[in-house]
Design an enzyme around this catalytic site. Sequence first.
Site, PDB file in Angstrom:
ATOM      1  N   TYR A 299       3.844   7.596   2.289  1.00 21.27           N
ATOM      2  CA  TYR A 299       4.270   6.317   2.852  1.00 21.27           C
ATOM      3  C   TYR A 299       4.206   5.225   1.784  1.00 21.27           C
ATOM      4  O   TYR A 299       3.191   5.083   1.095  1.00 21.27           O
ATOM      5  CB  TYR A 299       3.321   5.865   3.964  1.00 21.27           C
ATOM      6  CG  TYR A 299       3.283   6.701   5.213  1.00 21.27           C
ATOM      7  CD1 TYR A 299       3.906   6.262   6.381  1.00 21.27           C
ATOM      8  CD2 TYR A 299       2.573   7.898   5.265  1.00 21.27           C
ATOM      9  CE1 TYR A 299       3.839   6.994   7.558  1.00 21.27           C
ATOM     10  CE2 TYR A 299       2.498   8.639   6.432  1.00 21.27           C
ATOM     11  CZ  TYR A 299       3.134   8.183   7.569  1.00 21.27           C
ATOM     12  OH  TYR A 299       3.062   8.912   8.732  1.00 21.27           O
TER      13      TYR A 299
ATOM     14  N   HIS B 138       3.428   5.300  16.181  1.00 19.82           N
ATOM     15  CA  HIS B 138       2.566   4.228  15.700  1.00 19.82           C
ATOM     16  C   HIS B 138       3.357   3.018  15.215  1.00 19.82           C
ATOM     17  O   HIS B 138       4.493   3.149  14.750  1.00 19.82           O
ATOM     18  CB  HIS B 138       1.704   4.726  14.539  1.00 19.82           C
ATOM     19  CG  HIS B 138       0.842   5.896  14.888  1.00 19.82           C
ATOM     20  ND1 HIS B 138       0.547   6.895  13.989  1.00 19.82           N
ATOM     21  CD2 HIS B 138       0.215   6.248  16.046  1.00 19.82           C
ATOM     22  CE1 HIS B 138      -0.235   7.793  14.566  1.00 19.82           C
ATOM     23  NE2 HIS B 138      -0.454   7.431  15.815  1.00 19.82           N
TER      24      HIS B 138
ATOM     25  N   LYS C  32       8.029   0.471   6.529  1.00 21.70           N
ATOM     26  CA  LYS C  32       7.597   1.732   5.942  1.00 21.70           C
ATOM     27  C   LYS C  32       8.785   2.448   5.322  1.00 21.70           C
ATOM     28  O   LYS C  32       9.883   2.441   5.875  1.00 21.70           O
ATOM     29  CB  LYS C  32       6.982   2.659   7.002  1.00 21.70           C
ATOM     30  CG  LYS C  32       5.755   2.134   7.710  1.00 21.70           C
ATOM     31  CD  LYS C  32       5.331   3.119   8.788  1.00 21.70           C
ATOM     32  CE  LYS C  32       4.152   2.604   9.582  1.00 21.70           C
ATOM     33  NZ  LYS C  32       3.790   3.539  10.683  1.00 21.70           N
TER      34      LYS C  32
ATOM     35  N   LYS D 220      -6.925  10.586  19.911  1.00 20.70           N
ATOM     36  CA  LYS D 220      -6.501   9.186  19.880  1.00 20.70           C
ATOM     37  C   LYS D 220      -5.029   9.054  20.239  1.00 20.70           C
ATOM     38  O   LYS D 220      -4.640   8.185  21.031  1.00 20.70           O
ATOM     39  CB  LYS D 220      -6.761   8.600  18.493  1.00 20.70           C
ATOM     40  CG  LYS D 220      -6.401   7.133  18.371  1.00 20.70           C
ATOM     41  CD  LYS D 220      -6.735   6.610  16.984  1.00 20.70           C
ATOM     42  CE  LYS D 220      -6.349   5.141  16.851  1.00 20.70           C
ATOM     43  NZ  LYS D 220      -6.675   4.611  15.499  1.00 20.70           N
ATOM     44  N   ASP D 221      -4.190   9.927  19.674  1.00 18.19           N
ATOM     45  CA  ASP D 221      -2.764   9.862  19.984  1.00 18.19           C
ATOM     46  C   ASP D 221      -2.471  10.322  21.405  1.00 18.19           C
ATOM     47  O   ASP D 221      -1.547   9.814  22.057  1.00 18.19           O
ATOM     48  CB  ASP D 221      -1.961  10.686  18.978  1.00 18.19           C
ATOM     49  CG  ASP D 221      -1.761   9.967  17.652  1.00 18.19           C
ATOM     50  OD1 ASP D 221      -2.203   8.802  17.532  1.00 18.19           O
ATOM     51  OD2 ASP D 221      -1.183  10.559  16.723  1.00 18.19           O
TER      52      ASP D 221
ATOM     53  N   GLN E 227       0.833  -1.198   0.000  1.00 21.23           N
ATOM     54  CA  GLN E 227       0.000   0.000   0.000  1.00 21.23           C
ATOM     55  C   GLN E 227       0.869   1.250   0.000  1.00 21.23           C
ATOM     56  O   GLN E 227       2.006   1.225   0.467  1.00 21.23           O
ATOM     57  CB  GLN E 227      -0.906   0.040   1.241  1.00 21.23           C
ATOM     58  CG  GLN E 227      -2.003  -0.993   1.262  1.00 21.23           C
ATOM     59  CD  GLN E 227      -2.895  -0.856   2.485  1.00 21.23           C
ATOM     60  OE1 GLN E 227      -2.494  -0.323   3.520  1.00 21.23           O
ATOM     61  NE2 GLN E 227      -4.118  -1.344   2.361  1.00 21.23           N
TER      62      GLN E 227
ATOM     63  N   HIS F 100       6.953   4.683  14.898  1.00 20.74           N
ATOM     64  CA  HIS F 100       7.254   5.838  14.053  1.00 20.74           C
ATOM     65  C   HIS F 100       6.307   6.981  14.354  1.00 20.74           C
ATOM     66  O   HIS F 100       5.116   6.789  14.627  1.00 20.74           O
ATOM     67  CB  HIS F 100       7.117   5.441  12.577  1.00 20.74           C
ATOM     68  CG  HIS F 100       7.176   6.600  11.642  1.00 20.74           C
ATOM     69  ND1 HIS F 100       6.047   7.120  11.013  1.00 20.74           N
ATOM     70  CD2 HIS F 100       8.225   7.383  11.247  1.00 20.74           C
ATOM     71  CE1 HIS F 100       6.412   8.133  10.265  1.00 20.74           C
ATOM     72  NE2 HIS F 100       7.701   8.323  10.380  1.00 20.74           N
TER      73      HIS F 100
ATOM     74  N   ARG G 233       2.065  13.447  14.856  1.00 15.77           N
ATOM     75  CA  ARG G 233       1.383  12.159  14.676  1.00 15.77           C
ATOM     76  C   ARG G 233       2.298  11.048  15.180  1.00 15.77           C
ATOM     77  O   ARG G 233       3.449  10.968  14.802  1.00 15.77           O
ATOM     78  CB  ARG G 233       1.042  11.928  13.201  1.00 15.77           C
ATOM     79  CG  ARG G 233       0.049  12.932  12.623  1.00 15.77           C
ATOM     80  CD  ARG G 233      -0.215  12.623  11.149  1.00 15.77           C
ATOM     81  NE  ARG G 233      -1.056  13.616  10.508  1.00 15.77           N
ATOM     82  CZ  ARG G 233      -2.363  13.477  10.292  1.00 15.77           C
ATOM     83  NH1 ARG G 233      -2.988  12.392  10.686  1.00 15.77           N
ATOM     84  NH2 ARG G 233      -3.048  14.433   9.680  1.00 15.77           N
TER      85      ARG G 233
END
Length: 200
Positions: free
Chosen positions: A132, A62, A72, A171-172, A46, A119, A59
Amino acid sequence: MNFLRTPLDGVYVVEPARIEDERGFFARSWCKREFAEHGLEAGLAQCSISFNRRAGTLRGLHFQAEPFAETKLVRCTRGAIWDVVVDLRWSSPTYGHWTAAELSADNRRMTYIPPGFAHGFQTLADDSEVFYQISEFHEPEASRGIRWDDGLLAIDWPTPPGGGDRIISEKDRALPGFAEGQTPRAVLHPTRRSKEPVTG
Protein backbone atom coordinates in the site's frame (compact mmCIF):
# COMPACT_ATOMS: atom_id res chain seq x y z
CA MET A 1 1.76 4.28 -16.89
CA ASN A 2 -1.70 3.47 -18.20
CA PHE A 3 -4.64 4.77 -16.15
CA LEU A 4 -7.72 2.61 -16.78
CA ARG A 5 -11.08 3.99 -15.73
CA THR A 6 -13.52 1.85 -13.75
CA PRO A 7 -17.31 2.18 -13.35
CA LEU A 8 -16.66 4.16 -10.13
CA ASP A 9 -15.64 7.74 -10.91
CA GLY A 10 -12.23 8.47 -9.39
CA VAL A 11 -11.16 4.84 -9.04
CA TYR A 12 -8.53 3.63 -11.51
CA VAL A 13 -6.64 0.48 -12.31
CA VAL A 14 -3.07 1.52 -13.11
CA GLU A 15 -0.83 -0.56 -15.36
CA PRO A 16 2.92 0.00 -15.62
CA ALA A 17 4.01 0.72 -19.20
CA ARG A 18 6.79 -1.78 -19.92
CA ILE A 19 9.95 -1.12 -21.88
CA GLU A 20 11.00 -4.65 -22.86
CA ASP A 21 14.08 -6.23 -24.37
CA GLU A 22 15.85 -9.58 -24.25
CA ARG A 23 16.75 -9.08 -20.58
CA GLY A 24 13.19 -8.53 -19.42
CA PHE A 25 11.54 -5.16 -18.92
CA PHE A 26 11.70 -1.85 -17.05
CA ALA A 27 8.57 -0.05 -15.86
CA ARG A 28 7.71 2.85 -13.60
CA SER A 29 5.30 1.90 -10.78
CA TRP A 30 4.97 5.39 -9.31
CA CYS A 31 5.43 8.91 -10.65
CA LYS A 32 4.26 11.92 -8.68
CA ARG A 33 4.17 14.04 -11.85
CA GLU A 34 2.07 11.56 -13.85
CA PHE A 35 -0.46 11.12 -11.06
CA ALA A 36 -0.78 14.89 -10.64
CA GLU A 37 -1.22 15.35 -14.41
CA HIS A 38 -4.22 12.98 -14.24
CA GLY A 39 -5.70 15.00 -11.37
CA LEU A 40 -4.94 12.26 -8.85
CA GLU A 41 -3.52 12.56 -5.35
CA ALA A 42 0.27 12.58 -5.55
CA GLY A 43 1.10 12.97 -1.86
CA LEU A 44 2.55 10.06 0.10
CA ALA A 45 2.63 9.74 3.89
CA GLN A 46 3.05 6.02 4.55
CA CYS A 47 3.65 2.67 2.88
CA SER A 48 2.40 -0.61 4.34
CA ILE A 49 2.63 -4.34 3.61
CA SER A 50 -0.03 -6.99 4.19
CA PHE A 51 1.26 -10.57 4.09
CA ASN A 52 -1.32 -13.37 3.90
CA ARG A 53 -0.31 -17.00 4.36
CA ARG A 54 -3.40 -18.68 2.95
CA ALA A 55 -5.49 -18.36 -0.19
CA GLY A 56 -9.04 -17.41 0.76
CA THR A 57 -7.93 -14.80 3.32
CA LEU A 58 -10.29 -11.82 3.24
CA ARG A 59 -9.52 -8.37 4.65
CA GLY A 60 -12.03 -5.53 4.64
CA LEU A 61 -13.98 -3.58 3.87
CA HIS A 62 -11.96 -0.69 5.38
CA PHE A 63 -11.71 3.10 5.20
CA GLN A 64 -10.75 6.07 7.36
CA ALA A 65 -13.35 8.67 8.37
CA GLU A 66 -12.95 12.38 7.76
CA PRO A 67 -10.90 14.42 8.39
CA PHE A 68 -8.41 11.55 8.02
CA ALA A 69 -9.78 10.06 4.80
CA GLU A 70 -6.97 8.61 2.72
CA THR A 71 -6.04 7.82 -0.84
CA LYS A 72 -4.54 4.36 -1.42
CA LEU A 73 -2.55 2.87 -4.26
CA VAL A 74 -2.70 -0.91 -3.83
CA ARG A 75 -0.62 -3.51 -5.64
CA CYS A 76 0.06 -7.23 -5.16
CA THR A 77 3.80 -7.91 -5.10
CA ARG A 78 3.52 -11.67 -4.52
CA GLY A 79 0.70 -14.07 -5.34
CA ALA A 80 -2.69 -12.69 -6.38
CA ILE A 81 -5.74 -10.96 -4.89
CA TRP A 82 -9.32 -10.08 -5.83
CA ASP A 83 -9.36 -6.36 -5.04
CA VAL A 84 -12.72 -4.72 -4.24
CA VAL A 85 -13.71 -1.04 -3.96
CA VAL A 86 -17.13 0.23 -2.77
CA ASP A 87 -18.49 3.76 -3.38
CA LEU A 88 -19.51 5.41 -0.06
CA ARG A 89 -20.16 8.91 -1.47
CA TRP A 90 -23.85 9.44 -0.75
CA SER A 91 -24.19 12.09 -3.49
CA SER A 92 -22.57 9.86 -6.12
CA PRO A 93 -24.68 8.22 -8.87
CA THR A 94 -22.78 5.01 -8.07
CA TYR A 95 -23.34 5.19 -4.31
CA GLY A 96 -23.38 1.63 -2.98
CA HIS A 97 -21.88 0.19 -6.16
CA TRP A 98 -18.67 -1.81 -6.23
CA THR A 99 -15.98 -2.74 -8.69
CA ALA A 100 -13.24 -5.34 -8.55
CA ALA A 101 -10.09 -6.35 -10.39
CA GLU A 102 -7.54 -9.11 -10.06
CA LEU A 103 -4.14 -7.79 -8.97
CA SER A 104 -1.19 -10.13 -9.11
CA ALA A 105 2.58 -10.28 -9.12
CA ASP A 106 2.29 -11.34 -12.77
CA ASN A 107 -0.01 -8.60 -14.14
CA ARG A 108 1.49 -5.90 -11.85
CA ARG A 109 -1.74 -3.91 -11.89
CA MET A 110 -2.53 -1.42 -9.13
CA THR A 111 -5.81 0.00 -7.82
CA TYR A 112 -6.02 3.74 -7.13
CA ILE A 113 -8.63 4.41 -4.42
CA PRO A 114 -9.44 8.02 -3.44
CA PRO A 115 -11.30 9.15 -0.28
CA GLY A 116 -14.97 8.21 -0.16
CA PHE A 117 -14.50 4.52 -0.89
CA ALA A 118 -14.16 1.35 1.18
CA HIS A 119 -11.53 -1.22 0.20
CA GLY A 120 -11.02 -4.91 0.76
CA PHE A 121 -9.48 -7.95 -0.88
CA GLN A 122 -9.45 -11.74 -0.89
CA THR A 123 -6.28 -13.67 -1.64
CA LEU A 124 -6.28 -16.01 -4.60
CA ALA A 125 -2.98 -17.71 -3.78
CA ASP A 126 -0.99 -18.74 -0.70
CA ASP A 127 1.70 -16.37 0.57
CA SER A 128 0.20 -13.30 -1.13
CA GLU A 129 1.71 -9.93 -0.25
CA VAL A 130 -0.01 -6.57 -0.78
CA PHE A 131 1.81 -3.24 -0.88
CA TYR A 132 0.00 0.00 0.00
CA GLN A 133 1.04 3.57 -0.75
CA ILE A 134 -1.10 5.86 1.42
CA SER A 135 -1.63 9.62 1.36
CA GLU A 136 -2.40 10.12 5.07
CA PHE A 137 -1.00 8.88 8.35
CA HIS A 138 -2.96 6.07 9.97
CA GLU A 139 -5.33 7.30 12.69
CA PRO A 140 -6.71 4.35 14.70
CA GLU A 141 -9.66 6.43 15.98
CA ALA A 142 -10.72 7.14 12.40
CA SER A 143 -10.69 3.49 11.28
CA ARG A 144 -14.06 2.34 9.96
CA GLY A 145 -15.39 -0.64 8.07
CA ILE A 146 -18.33 -2.45 6.51
CA ARG A 147 -19.11 -6.15 6.53
CA TRP A 148 -17.69 -7.97 3.53
CA ASP A 149 -20.91 -9.97 3.00
CA ASP A 150 -23.47 -7.20 3.40
CA GLY A 151 -26.56 -8.12 1.37
CA LEU A 152 -27.13 -4.56 0.11
CA LEU A 153 -23.74 -4.64 -1.62
CA ALA A 154 -23.94 -8.25 -2.86
CA ILE A 155 -20.24 -8.38 -3.68
CA ASP A 156 -19.22 -11.32 -5.86
CA TRP A 157 -16.32 -12.70 -3.82
CA PRO A 158 -14.40 -15.68 -5.25
CA THR A 159 -15.08 -19.10 -3.82
CA PRO A 160 -12.18 -20.08 -1.51
CA PRO A 161 -9.91 -22.92 -2.69
CA GLY A 162 -11.61 -26.27 -2.24
CA GLY A 163 -14.85 -24.52 -1.29
CA GLY A 164 -13.70 -24.11 2.32
CA ASP A 165 -14.29 -21.26 4.72
CA ARG A 166 -12.74 -17.84 4.22
CA ILE A 167 -10.11 -16.71 6.70
CA ILE A 168 -11.41 -13.51 8.29
CA SER A 169 -10.38 -11.77 11.52
CA GLU A 170 -12.86 -11.46 14.37
CA LYS A 171 -12.57 -7.68 14.04
CA ASP A 172 -13.66 -7.79 10.41
CA ARG A 173 -16.45 -10.26 11.15
CA ALA A 174 -17.84 -7.77 13.70
CA LEU A 175 -17.96 -4.80 11.30
CA PRO A 176 -21.40 -3.20 10.85
CA GLY A 177 -23.52 -3.49 7.73
CA PHE A 178 -23.60 -0.91 4.95
CA ALA A 179 -26.68 0.92 6.28
CA GLU A 180 -25.72 0.78 9.96
CA GLY A 181 -24.21 4.19 10.60
CA GLN A 182 -21.17 4.02 8.35
CA THR A 183 -22.74 5.99 5.49
CA PRO A 184 -25.32 8.80 5.35
CA ARG A 185 -28.15 6.75 3.83
CA ALA A 186 -29.02 3.27 2.64
CA VAL A 187 -28.65 2.14 -0.94
CA LEU A 188 -31.46 3.56 -3.08
CA HIS A 189 -30.86 1.55 -6.25
CA PRO A 190 -29.65 -1.92 -7.28
CA THR A 191 -25.95 -2.61 -7.05
CA ARG A 192 -23.81 -2.56 -10.17
CA ARG A 193 -20.83 -4.81 -10.54
CA SER A 194 -17.79 -4.83 -12.79
CA LYS A 195 -14.99 -7.36 -12.60
CA GLU A 196 -12.77 -5.62 -15.14
CA PRO A 197 -11.62 -2.02 -15.51
CA VAL A 198 -13.07 0.11 -18.25
CA THR A 199 -10.84 2.31 -20.40
CA GLY A 200 -11.61 5.72 -21.80
